[in-house]
Design an enzyme around this catalytic site. Structure first.
Site, PDB file in Angstrom:
ATOM      1  N   VAL A 123       1.086  -1.452   0.109  1.00 54.47           N
ATOM      2  CA  VAL A 123      -0.150   0.551  -0.157  1.00 54.47           C
ATOM      3  C   VAL A 123       0.712   1.302  -0.490  1.00 54.47           C
ATOM      4  O   VAL A 123       0.745   2.084  -1.019  1.00 54.47           O
ATOM      5  CB  VAL A 123      -1.273   0.169   0.964  1.00 54.47           C
ATOM      6  CG1 VAL A 123      -1.388   0.712   1.455  1.00 54.47           C
ATOM      7  CG2 VAL A 123      -1.511  -0.878   1.274  1.00 54.47           C
ATOM      8  N   ASP A 182      10.295   3.210   6.687  1.00 54.56           N
ATOM      9  CA  ASP A 182       9.747   1.696   7.350  1.00 54.56           C
ATOM     10  C   ASP A 182      10.827   1.518   8.361  1.00 54.56           C
ATOM     11  O   ASP A 182      11.562   1.862   8.239  1.00 54.56           O
ATOM     12  CB  ASP A 182       9.755   1.234   6.129  1.00 54.56           C
ATOM     13  CG  ASP A 182       9.253  -0.356   6.044  1.00 54.56           C
ATOM     14  OD1 ASP A 182       8.163  -0.423   5.576  1.00 54.56           O
ATOM     15  OD2 ASP A 182       9.599  -0.644   6.829  1.00 54.56           O
ATOM     16  N   ARG A 191      14.202  -2.726   3.476  1.00 50.71           N
ATOM     17  CA  ARG A 191      13.325  -3.005   2.874  1.00 50.71           C
ATOM     18  C   ARG A 191      14.247  -1.590   2.232  1.00 50.71           C
ATOM     19  O   ARG A 191      13.836  -1.390   0.570  1.00 50.71           O
ATOM     20  CB  ARG A 191      11.723  -3.079   3.140  1.00 50.71           C
ATOM     21  CG  ARG A 191      10.914  -2.069   2.504  1.00 50.71           C
ATOM     22  CD  ARG A 191      10.162  -2.830   1.359  1.00 50.71           C
ATOM     23  NE  ARG A 191       9.186  -2.669   0.692  1.00 50.71           N
ATOM     24  CZ  ARG A 191       8.917  -3.026  -0.636  1.00 50.71           C
ATOM     25  NH1 ARG A 191       9.471  -3.340  -1.385  1.00 50.71           N
ATOM     26  NH2 ARG A 191       8.105  -2.667  -1.386  1.00 50.71           N
ATOM     27  N   THR A 202      -2.682  -4.500   9.573  1.00 56.09           N
ATOM     28  CA  THR A 202      -3.652  -4.603  10.570  1.00 56.09           C
ATOM     29  C   THR A 202      -3.922  -6.170  10.287  1.00 56.09           C
ATOM     30  O   THR A 202      -5.083  -6.483   9.289  1.00 56.09           O
ATOM     31  CB  THR A 202      -4.384  -4.023  10.457  1.00 56.09           C
ATOM     32  OG1 THR A 202      -5.167  -3.489   8.617  1.00 56.09           O
ATOM     33  CG2 THR A 202      -4.363  -2.481  10.566  1.00 56.09           C
ATOM     34  N   THR A 226      -6.762  -0.667   6.924  1.00 63.87           N
ATOM     35  CA  THR A 226      -7.921  -1.065   7.375  1.00 63.87           C
ATOM     36  C   THR A 226      -8.275  -1.179   9.444  1.00 63.87           C
ATOM     37  O   THR A 226      -7.381  -1.960   9.796  1.00 63.87           O
ATOM     38  CB  THR A 226      -7.861  -2.986   6.723  1.00 63.87           C
ATOM     39  OG1 THR A 226      -8.053  -2.027   5.555  1.00 63.87           O
ATOM     40  CG2 THR A 226      -9.438  -2.984   6.947  1.00 63.87           C
ATOM     41  N   CYS A 233      -7.023  -9.262   2.891  1.00 66.61           N
ATOM     42  CA  CYS A 233      -8.223  -8.240   3.283  1.00 66.61           C
ATOM     43  C   CYS A 233      -8.861  -8.997   2.916  1.00 66.61           C
ATOM     44  O   CYS A 233      -9.807  -8.701   4.549  1.00 66.61           O
ATOM     45  CB  CYS A 233      -7.835  -7.918   1.819  1.00 66.61           C
ATOM     46  SG  CYS A 233      -6.653  -5.723   1.252  1.00 66.61           S
ATOM     47  N   ARG A 247       0.907 -13.908   2.274  1.00 64.84           N
ATOM     48  CA  ARG A 247       0.144 -14.081   3.636  1.00 64.84           C
ATOM     49  C   ARG A 247      -1.632 -14.436   3.687  1.00 64.84           C
ATOM     50  O   ARG A 247      -2.026 -14.142   2.307  1.00 64.84           O
ATOM     51  CB  ARG A 247      -0.575 -12.818   3.828  1.00 64.84           C
ATOM     52  CG  ARG A 247       0.721 -11.614   4.333  1.00 64.84           C
ATOM     53  CD  ARG A 247       0.887 -10.295   4.876  1.00 64.84           C
ATOM     54  NE  ARG A 247       0.638  -9.810   3.255  1.00 64.84           N
ATOM     55  CZ  ARG A 247      -0.111  -8.225   3.467  1.00 64.84           C
ATOM     56  NH1 ARG A 247      -0.066  -7.399   4.348  1.00 64.84           N
ATOM     57  NH2 ARG A 247       0.262  -8.158   1.936  1.00 64.84           N
TER      58      ARG A 247
END
Length: 427
Positions: free
Chosen positions: A21, A39, A44, A89, A124, A262, A330
């Site tokens: 995202v 981050d 990363r 989340t 979220t 999601c 995931r």
């Protein structure tokens, strides 16, 4: 702070969390603003500084924009006046919301928050998290007062990994804020890169996000349940859907595995809040239970096919990521298929050109993920993920023994391509 002043003074925007995202958002904002990409993962940051995105969602040229400064030093957040939090989340094993990353990010932001700033959350959450959980953390670690010294906003992310059509610039972004002036600024910032819709308040925007994916989850759950019923009737689900789809107002959803970060997660945020308020959701949780069970069901049906046709015990699963053409593993329900087959003493190989072995082992343990060169002939092949490579090469054809079974989870295999001795079963 009005937008004209924001632009005139060349204020910076921070994006906290540079995953699926955050990175697309950061590079899009960098076309118009100076951006600090933060981050906590040093590896990363090093990769992004070199122009490399392990998720393959963003090009090297965009990553190397001169308007983005990538860092794991939170002190740079003090140079920004708008901070956008895009951390994941997930849920716990108990299916309860895991807000630890949002809490940690809020603490870091709070420690580096300057007076007059706006903190926008994209993660979220269930309605009330931004104002009731995040704001107190920001106040505690900044020493500042909400609505006096800083403001907050919420703009739910709508990034769809692997989707090159519904990219950030092509969608509508819901925005909300704790004051009219901060809402105006947020709207104009996001409005530079995409269309915006102003929600009346933050809780409404939070609620809109969780129901987007809850609705899709329930629609797929219905198709999965219909598929279970039709199989007991001896009917082909795809043929039934083809016929039903001729009606003008029939909504065509497909049965399948519901994983990822999601659709398989967001409904639990909504149901958690509902139960906290004393209401036990019936339909939402029933849909979740059904969708979560589909991996085990597919494995059991595969074993039944093997036993019914007196086949051997060597199985191949094609695909491990939670959806096609991405690296994201995931909450992949393919692991449930793998685990259940192992429980039936099957010998199982998994081939996925996208899945990163180290990540698979880290998340799921010792999964037998093999390279393409090690593919052989199998008694049972399960097409679990619709990767373009699989469809382009019809890779299953070279992996089937003369007598074998083929389980088509994605409903894409043509029976005419198969030998009569191959038993085709599809969801």
């Amino acid at each position: 702070m009005i937008f004209e002043e924001f632009e005139k003074k060349q204020r910076k925007i921070a994006v906290v969390g540079l995953g699926y995202v955050g990175l697309p958002l950061a590079v899009s904002l960098a076309k118009f603003f100076s951006v600090v990409g933060f981050d906590v993962n040093n590896k990363r940051i090093e990769q992004l500084q070199e122009g490399f995105d392990i998720t393959n969602e963003t090009s090297e040229s965009l990553i190397k924009s001169p308007n983005i400064h990538y860092t794991n030093d939170p002190a740079y957040l003090k140079e920004t006046s708008v901070i956008i939090v895009t951390v994941p989340t997930p849920i716990l094993k108990s299916k309860l919301p895991d807000l630890s990353l949002v809490e940690s990010a809020s603490q870091i932001v709070g420690q580096n928050l300057v007076k007059g700033s706006i903190v926008v959350y994209e993660s979220t959450v269930y309605p009330s998290v931004t104002e009731d959980l995040c704001v107190p953390i920001l106040e505690k670690y900044s020493g500042l007062k909400h609505l006096k010294d800083f403001f907050v906003g919420y703009s739910p992310e709508r990034i769809n990994p692997g989707d090159k059509l519904h990219i950030l610039e092509n969608i509508t972004k819901v925005v909300s804020a704790s004051s009219k002036e901060s809402l105006d600024l947020i709207s104009k910032i996001y409005g530079k890169i995409t269309n915006v819709y102003e929600a009346p308040n933050i809780k409404t925007a939070e609620a809109a996000k969780v129901i987007e994916n809850t609705q899709r989850d329930l629609n797929i759950a219905l198709m999965n349940e219909l598929s279970l019923i039709f199989h007991k009737m001896g009917l082909d689900t795809k043929e039934v859907l083809d016929a039903a789809s001729t009606k003008w107002n029939f909504l065509r959803f497909e049965p399948g595995l519901v994983g990822g970060h999601c659709i398989s997660v967001d409904p639990y945020y909504l149901t958690y809040k509902a139960q906290e308020l004393g209401y036990l959701p019936q339909v939402i949780l029933a849909g979740r239970r059904l969708n979560d069970s589909m991996g085990d069901f597919l494995a059991q049906e595969s074993v039944k096919l093997i036993m019914k046709n007196n086949l051997g015990h060597e199985c191949l699963i094609l695909g491990f990521t939670f959806k096609e053409n991405i690296k994201d593993i995931r909450n992949s329900l393919v692991f449930n298929i793998y685990k259940e087959l192992i429980n039936f003493n099957m010998s199982v190989d998994v081939y996925d050109p996208y899945a990163i072995k180290e990540e698979v082992y880290g998340h799921y343990g010792n999964v037998n993920l093999i390279d393409k060169s090690r593919l052989k002939k199998y008694d049972c092949v399960i097409l679990a993920v619709r990767h373009d490579e699989f469809l382009r090469e019809k890779i299953w054809l070279n992996c089937l023994k003369e007598k074998a079974c083929l389980v088509d989870v994605k409903n894409v295999i043509d029976k005419k391509d198969l030998l009569d001795s191959v038993y085709l079963w599809r969801l």
